[in-house]
Scaffold this active site. Structure first.
Site, PDB file in Angstrom:
ATOM      1  CE  LYS A  48       2.550   4.631   7.995  1.00 43.98           C
ATOM      2  NZ  LYS A  48       1.182   4.610   8.515  1.00 43.98           N
TER       3      LYS A  48
ATOM      4  CG  ASP B 254       5.855   3.607   0.474  1.00 42.66           C
ATOM      5  OD1 ASP B 254       4.653   3.556   0.161  1.00 42.66           O
ATOM      6  OD2 ASP B 254       6.249   4.180   1.509  1.00 42.66           O
TER       7      ASP B 254
ATOM      8  CE1 TYR C 159      -2.383   3.200   2.645  1.00 42.80           C
ATOM      9  CE2 TYR C 159      -3.706   2.503   0.770  1.00 42.80           C
ATOM     10  CZ  TYR C 159      -3.455   3.391   1.797  1.00 42.80           C
ATOM     11  OH  TYR C 159      -4.267   4.493   1.973  1.00 42.80           O
TER      12      TYR C 159
HETATM   13  P1  KE4 Z   1      -0.621   8.315   4.617  1.00 43.81           P
HETATM   14  O1  KE4 Z   1      -1.196   9.031   3.413  1.00 43.81           O
HETATM   15  O2  KE4 Z   1      -1.666   7.485   5.348  1.00 43.81           O
HETATM   16  O3  KE4 Z   1       0.159   9.266   5.547  1.00 43.81           O
HETATM   17  O4  KE4 Z   1       0.498   7.309   4.094  1.00 43.81           O
HETATM   18  C1  KE4 Z   1       0.140   6.364   3.116  1.00 43.81           C
HETATM   19  C2  KE4 Z   1       1.113   5.200   3.198  1.00 43.81           C
HETATM   20  C3  KE4 Z   1       2.127   5.116   2.252  1.00 43.81           C
HETATM   21  N1  KE4 Z   1       3.023   4.102   2.285  1.00 43.81           N
HETATM   22  C4  KE4 Z   1       2.960   3.147   3.244  1.00 43.81           C
HETATM   23  C5  KE4 Z   1       3.969   2.050   3.238  1.00 43.81           C
HETATM   24  C6  KE4 Z   1       1.948   3.190   4.243  1.00 43.81           C
HETATM   25  O5  KE4 Z   1       1.892   2.227   5.187  1.00 43.81           O
HETATM   26  C7  KE4 Z   1       1.006   4.240   4.222  1.00 43.81           C
HETATM   27  C8  KE4 Z   1      -0.108   4.347   5.238  1.00 43.81           C
HETATM   28  N2  KE4 Z   1      -0.253   3.242   6.139  1.00 43.81           N
HETATM   29  C9  KE4 Z   1      -1.603   3.023   6.634  1.00 43.81           C
HETATM   30  C10 KE4 Z   1      -1.693   1.743   7.462  1.00 43.81           C
HETATM   31  N3  KE4 Z   1      -0.665   0.816   7.280  1.00 43.81           N
HETATM   32  C11 KE4 Z   1      -2.054   4.202   7.433  1.00 43.81           C
HETATM   33  C12 KE4 Z   1      -3.261   3.959   8.299  1.00 43.81           C
HETATM   34  C13 KE4 Z   1      -4.510   4.520   7.683  1.00 43.81           C
HETATM   35  O6  KE4 Z   1      -4.721   4.364   6.454  1.00 43.81           O
HETATM   36  O7  KE4 Z   1      -5.307   5.098   8.457  1.00 43.81           O
END
Ligand code: KE4
Length: 425
Positions: A265, A237, A142
């Site tokens: 994060k 990523d 993701y």
């Molecule tokens: P954000 O747009 O949520 O800040 O980041 C997206 C993203 C990009 N790349 C990786 C590897 C990620 O894990 C994420 C976001 N992770 C999710 C859960 N694993 C965030 C939690 C959520 O969607 O509320």
């Protein structure tokens, strides 16, 4: 005090699913979410006064634990000077220097406000710099919710079995080729056949969004060689793994240098800050220097930068990663011992302080094997742990995180709780 239940009723009238991000709705574990009143260290308190030992850490950012003093002081101090200017600030230069020194492949970077923005912008840059349109991603990985990347996605996409989101034009999705994670031969085949069309291969170097799945030996090195051979860019990523699995991220742990890196994060310390960066010759394509446009009102926000600087300052101590790994290892061992004792099939995948307990007896090496896990059992496990005051990710296809605020006693408490819950499964 308004209870979680009444808040959730009100929230559902105003917010889709009552939440501002799908995985928070506890849908995958068949429950209603609690609403948080406050948190400190490794503990979260809900509005009904219940306390939870937190192994989610806000999905990764809270590596120092909640309300860490240096972060609170830095953000408070920054807020007294104002919250946003729409003009550059010293902190943006300072944090860029820290990130570039920690992750040498990031010779130049752009700060943005979310991991989605970072990954979306990295893909646009790869397409702009190479003049190619196709991208390769991996099933179960993701990279945020940008259209091109919300194809066979992990995280919420994996949880809700909606690998392809509504609203993504087929014409756009067709430019995204998805392959099984850890299958280098498939990558070789696709690039041999269509490599001249591929702008980038984007990968979570340690997958966190199908649950934790480490790279198979040689997989990342293989991606590096194959992308270089075909003139495609390699994008790591590291939104989860950056400053999580090592101070230099997964690229330092596995010794593979990507062309571009996405961060998020942890670098924001719990506030909205992310970044994309990499080779200078590539980043010089980004506006206003080059023709790849990307912008953001709150990019490099001074409060988020202050939180990030305080967090990265604390992580610069090399002993912290030994401690995080030791705590993560104890938690994994505790879960595995509890499963053996209870006769429950459990596979724990771990890299440092990020881990996932899969309810399956087969090794979990990709999306297909992750999806073979018993999600109903995971839901029961989640509830059993929650009722004992242990808060895990509300989905089998996410990671648990240990922070520097966790103690050996916390780990033992979680292991003991898992013994009780697994016995009762
Ligand atoms: P954000 O747009 O949520 O800040 O980041 C997206 C993203 C990009 N790349 C990786 C590897 C990620 O894990 C994420 C976001 N992770 C999710 C859960 N694993 C965030 C939690 C959520 O969607 O509320």
């Amino acid at each position: 005090m308004t209870s979680s239940d009444s808040l959730f009723e009100a929230a559902q009238r105003l917010l889709p699913g009552g939440v501002n991000s799908p995985v928070r709705a506890f849908g995958a574990v068949g429950d209603r979410p609690f609403f948080v009143a406050r948190a400190a260290g490794a503990t979260i308190w809900d509005v009904d006064g219940r306390a939870y030992l937190d192994f989610l850490g806000s999905w990764g950012p809270l590596i120092l634990g909640h309300a860490a003093a240096p972060v609170v002081e830095a953000v408070t101090e920054a807020a007294r000077r104002g919250t946003s200017y729409g003009a550059p600030t010293p902190g943006e230069v300072e944090i860029a220097e820290v990130i570039s020194r920690a992750v040498p492949s990031v010779e130049m970077l752009r700060l943005v406000s979310s991991g989605t923005e970072a990954a979306m912008s990295a893909i646009r840059l790869a397409r702009g710099a190479t003049g190619r349109d196709a991208i390769v991603k991996f099933e179960g990985c993701y990279h945020g919710h940008a259209d091109s990347l919300l194809v066979k996605a992990g995280s919420g996409g994996a949880t809700f079995s909606m690998p392809d989101s509504a609203g993504v034009p087929a014409s756009l999705a067709s430019l995204t080729l998805t392959l099984p994670f850890n299958d280098l031969e498939m990558v070789r085949g696709i690039l041999d056949a269509r490599g001249h069309e591929v702008a980038a291969v984007i990968v979570e170097p340690v997958a966190g969004n199908m649950g934790v799945v480490p790279p198979a030996p040689g997989f990342l090195q293989g991606l590096r060689e194959l992308t270089r051979r075909h003139g495609a860019l390699l994008v790591f990523d590291e939104v989860i793994t950056g400053f999580r699995v090592a101070y230099g991220g997964a690229q330092s742990l596995y010794g593979v240098t990507p062309d571009l890196t996405c961060l998020g994060k942890i670098i924001g310390g719990g506030l909205p800050l992310a970044a994309y960066g990499g080779r200078r010759d590539l980043m010089e394509h980004v506006a206003p220097l080059g023709k790849v446009y990307q912008a953001g009102t709150l990019s490099g926000n001074p409060l988020a930068v202050a939180a990030g600087q305080a967090t990265l300052r604390a992580l610069a101590d090399p002993t912290v990663y030994r401690r995080l790994d030791a705590l993560g290892s104890r938690l994994a061992a505790g879960l595995e011992a509890a499963a053996r004792e209870a006769g429950v099939a459990l596979v724990v995948n771990r890299v440092g302080s990020m881990l996932t307990a899969f309810f399956t007896r087969r090794p979990v090496t990709d999306y297909a094997s992750a999806k073979g896990a018993d999600t109903a059992r995971y839901a029961k496990f989640f509830h059993g742990m929650l009722s004992r005051g242990i808060f895990l990710a509300a989905s089998q296809f996410e990671a648990a995180f240990v922070s520097l605020a966790h103690t050996e006693e916390d780990i033992e408490r979680a292991a003991e709780a898992s013994r009780e819950v697994l016995r009762a499964l």
